[in-house]
Enzyme design. Structure first.
Site, PDB file in Angstrom:
ATOM      1  N   ARG A 280       0.887  -1.077   3.763  1.00 12.44           N
ATOM      2  CA  ARG A 280      -0.409  -0.784   3.138  1.00 12.44           C
ATOM      3  C   ARG A 280      -0.536  -1.628   1.884  1.00 12.44           C
ATOM      4  O   ARG A 280       0.398  -2.307   1.488  1.00 12.44           O
ATOM      5  CB  ARG A 280      -0.435   0.682   2.714  1.00 12.44           C
ATOM      6  CG  ARG A 280       0.783   1.021   1.852  1.00 12.44           C
ATOM      7  CD  ARG A 280       0.695   2.375   1.239  1.00 12.44           C
ATOM      8  NE  ARG A 280       2.005   2.905   0.881  1.00 12.44           N
ATOM      9  CZ  ARG A 280       2.666   2.647  -0.233  1.00 12.44           C
ATOM     10  NH1 ARG A 280       2.152   1.829  -1.126  1.00 12.44           N
ATOM     11  NH2 ARG A 280       3.839   3.189  -0.494  1.00 12.44           N
ATOM     12  N   ARG A 326       1.414   2.254 -15.376  1.00  8.89           N
ATOM     13  CA  ARG A 326       0.680   3.338 -14.707  1.00  8.89           C
ATOM     14  C   ARG A 326       0.424   4.464 -15.699  1.00  8.89           C
ATOM     15  O   ARG A 326       1.359   5.005 -16.274  1.00  8.89           O
ATOM     16  CB  ARG A 326       1.485   3.879 -13.532  1.00  8.89           C
ATOM     17  CG  ARG A 326       1.754   2.856 -12.462  1.00  8.89           C
ATOM     18  CD  ARG A 326       2.275   3.560 -11.227  1.00  8.89           C
ATOM     19  NE  ARG A 326       2.799   2.621 -10.257  1.00  8.89           N
ATOM     20  CZ  ARG A 326       3.219   2.971  -9.046  1.00  8.89           C
ATOM     21  NH1 ARG A 326       3.182   4.251  -8.684  1.00  8.89           N
ATOM     22  NH2 ARG A 326       3.679   2.066  -8.215  1.00  8.89           N
TER      23      ARG A 326
END
Lengths: 475, 120
Positions: A280, A326
């Site tokens: 992905r 993040r």
């Protein structure tokens, strides 16, 4: 081979990645369709979409394909997480005549089985980490118990001795069942203080496969990445050539079509092992984009439409350095517990070389229904040192109040001298535990807290008197 | 827009918001949490029991109970498993004793600080 025309894409995801995918679709004059569940009806990915569909769950692949049919979407982009690595969605798409923007179901199935994927790679001559189906020999401890269907640290346990195996297997198995609907676990040799280095790959339907360089993702907490970068500070042209060749061999062994990631661990002696393949788009894909100029979502769309890769390996080169942090709704100082609440103030950092991929904005409600990742802050600069300085500046300019978050912690991590010198490994955070404590509160913060809440316009106040005569002392 | 204030001749950028338990102050790039002074929440029962309440450490869902009313438990014995953001976490008994009360049931959504089990 015939080319398919993609005009409408249902994005089967939420948060920052749904927002980011829609950007590229709109730039390609493709219509994005957002989906959402009830707790998400006011979320950013919905608010920024002109076409939206309510669904009962991001995990109900039948419903998602049915909705895609109903609204005449040509394709589904799964993003990452949720159904992205679930072969049943890809299969259901095939049955319904909808393009799945990702690899073939067989590839997802084989690579999603962490045991089967290792066998495939071993056959292709790619070095793999020693792995067992059940209890390993006593002299092989410590080991990691991992979910066969897993990733992202879920269903994973570190076991120091044979005595701990039974409990670890049981609890990892339960967590795996809840997270992936598959309770199978396996055991892997635990390599102490490795680096986590992965390679971006692209493969098309015409048997072409290339890699788009590495990403270093060694800075992790709870086995989840929090800081990623490319190029890796440890990489040499020779090692890159070896690992890149292994990544392309892995892509070929899996008949890989679309964008994917081959994850390796690199031990302190310089040996590398295949860990797993992520079938992905990866969370940290922006650092690759920033240093190569590629838009990986655009490449995904073109591959899914049947086009040949637009680049040969020798066409690609990296410029400068990119770093990603993040941003999580969590409290690093309290064991990284997830935090919830309403984002009262949100001011995004700006300036040259700064990119923010965010799933939230001012007024967003953060609940415990979903993963606590709120956004990704990415910078580009000509060198690694400049990139770190730029990231520190961008984190300094990021205002996110109302939901506790890890912004200050990330600043401490990238300010550590071992980070600057590139001495990274996956135990970096536990090995630098001083990063987990917040510094003391400066007296100025008490001064600010004692002020009237600021008005929108006239925001200036002078507090020289408070400093001199107030209850706070700069001791 | 960022606000600024002059304190002792130096300019500072700031923001702040009031939370339930703390004032969050953003000052020159860092955020500080200043606990709000509030009445001490008593962990003592009228009967005088001593802090045997096992509470959810974060918002989430109660997955399983590891004990039942009447069970004898040791200090740090797992009493319940919860799930928050797809991660499992274990709640432990704060002391040795007997399970006096179960206040939350598996499947229930818990707020942070919500009592799950009471040990006496």
């Amino acid at each position: 081979l015939d080319r398919k025309v993609i005009q409408r894409v249902l994005i089967a995801n939420r948060g920052e990645i749904a927002v980011r995918i829609a950007y590229t679709l709109r730039e390609m004059a493709i219509e994005p369709i957002a989906v959402f569940t009830q707790p998400d009806k006011e979320s950013l990915h919905v608010r920024t979409s002109r076409e939206t569909q309510e669904i009962s769950s991001y995990l109900d692949f039948k419903e998602i394909v049915r909705v895609a049919k109903d609204i005449r979407a040509d394709a589904i982009h799964p993003g990452y997480g949720f159904l992205s690595e679930n072969p049943t969605l890809a299969e259901e798409c095939e049955r319904a005549g909808i393009i799945f923007i990702g690899p073939q179901p067989e590839t997802i199935r084989t690579m999603g089985d962490k045991l089967e994927s290792k066998r495939t790679m071993q056959k292709a001559g790619v070095p793999v980490v020693p792995t067992w189906d059940g209890d390993p020999p006593a002299n092989e401890f410590p080991v990691l118990v991992k979910a066969v269907g897993g990733g992202g640290g879920k269903g994973m346990r570190l076991v120091e001795s044979p005595a701990g195996m039974k409990d670890a297997m049981a609890s990892a198995s339960r967590e795996a069942a809840a997270a992936f609907g598959d309770d199978r676990v396996f055991v892997e040799k635990y390599i102490r203080r490795p680096r986590h280095i992965e390679f971006q790959i692209l493969g098309d339907a015409h048997d072409n496969a290339i890699h788009v360089f590495e990403r270093e993702c060694s800075i992790q907490r709870r086995h989840q990445k929090i800081v990623e970068e490319t190029p890796s500070p440890v990489m040499t042209p020779e090692l890159r050539a070896q690992m890149g060749a292994a990544a392309v061999a892995a892509a070929r062994a899996a008949s890989y079509r679309n964008a994917g990631t081959v994850e390796f661990i690199l031990d302190p002696s310089g040996k590398f092992y295949f860990l797993e393949m992520n079938t992905r788009l990866q969370v940290e894909h922006p650092v690759t984009e920033m240093t190569t100029g590629l838009d990986l979502v655009r490449e995904q769309l073109l591959i899914a439409s049947g086009y040949k890769l637009r680049y040969a390996q020798s066409d690609l080169q990296q410029t400068g350095h990119s770093l990603e942090c993040r941003i999580y709704a969590e409290v690093p100082e309290e064991g990284f517990r997830p935090a919830t609440g309403k984002i009262e103030i949100f001011e995004a950092p700006m300036g040259p070389g700064v990119r923010l991929d965010s799933g939230v904005g001012q007024g967003s409600i953060v609940t415990h229904h979903f993963d606590p990742m709120l956004a990704k802050l990415i910078v580009w600069a000509p060198s690694r040192d400049a990139s770190i300085e730029r990231m520190k500046r961008a984190l300094d300019d990021f205002v996110l109040l109302g939901v506790r978050n890890n912004i200050d912690f990330l600043h401490r991590v990238i300010s550590a001298s071992d980070f600057a010198s590139g001495k990274l490994d996956t135990d970096f955070i536990p090995a630098h535990s001083q990063l987990l404590s917040a510094p003391g509160v400066p007296p100025e913060a008490f001064v600010v807290a004692s002020m009237k809440p600021p008005k929108a316009s006239a925001a200036q106040d002078t507090f020289a008197d408070v400093w001199a005569s107030g209850p706070w002392r700069n001791s | 827009m960022t606000n600024y204030v002059e304190i002792a001749g130096k300019r500072h950028r700031y923001h702040f918001v009031y939370g339930r338990d703390a004032i969050a102050v953003w000052l020159d790039g860092r955020t500080y949490y200043l606990p709000l002074a509030r009445p001490q929440i008593s962990t003592h029962h009228a009967s005088g029991s001593t802090g045997g309440e096992v509470a959810a450490l974060m918002p989430g869902k109660l997955l399983r109970l590891e004990v039942a009313v009447g069970d004898i438990v040791t200090e740090k014995q797992p009493v319940a498993i919860m799930e928050s953001m797809k991660m499992e976490s274990t709640l432990y008994s704060p002391k040795a004793g007997r399970v006096a009360e179960i206040r939350s049931q598996p499947g229930q959504t818990l707020e942070m600080g919500q009592i799950v089990v009471v040990i006496e």
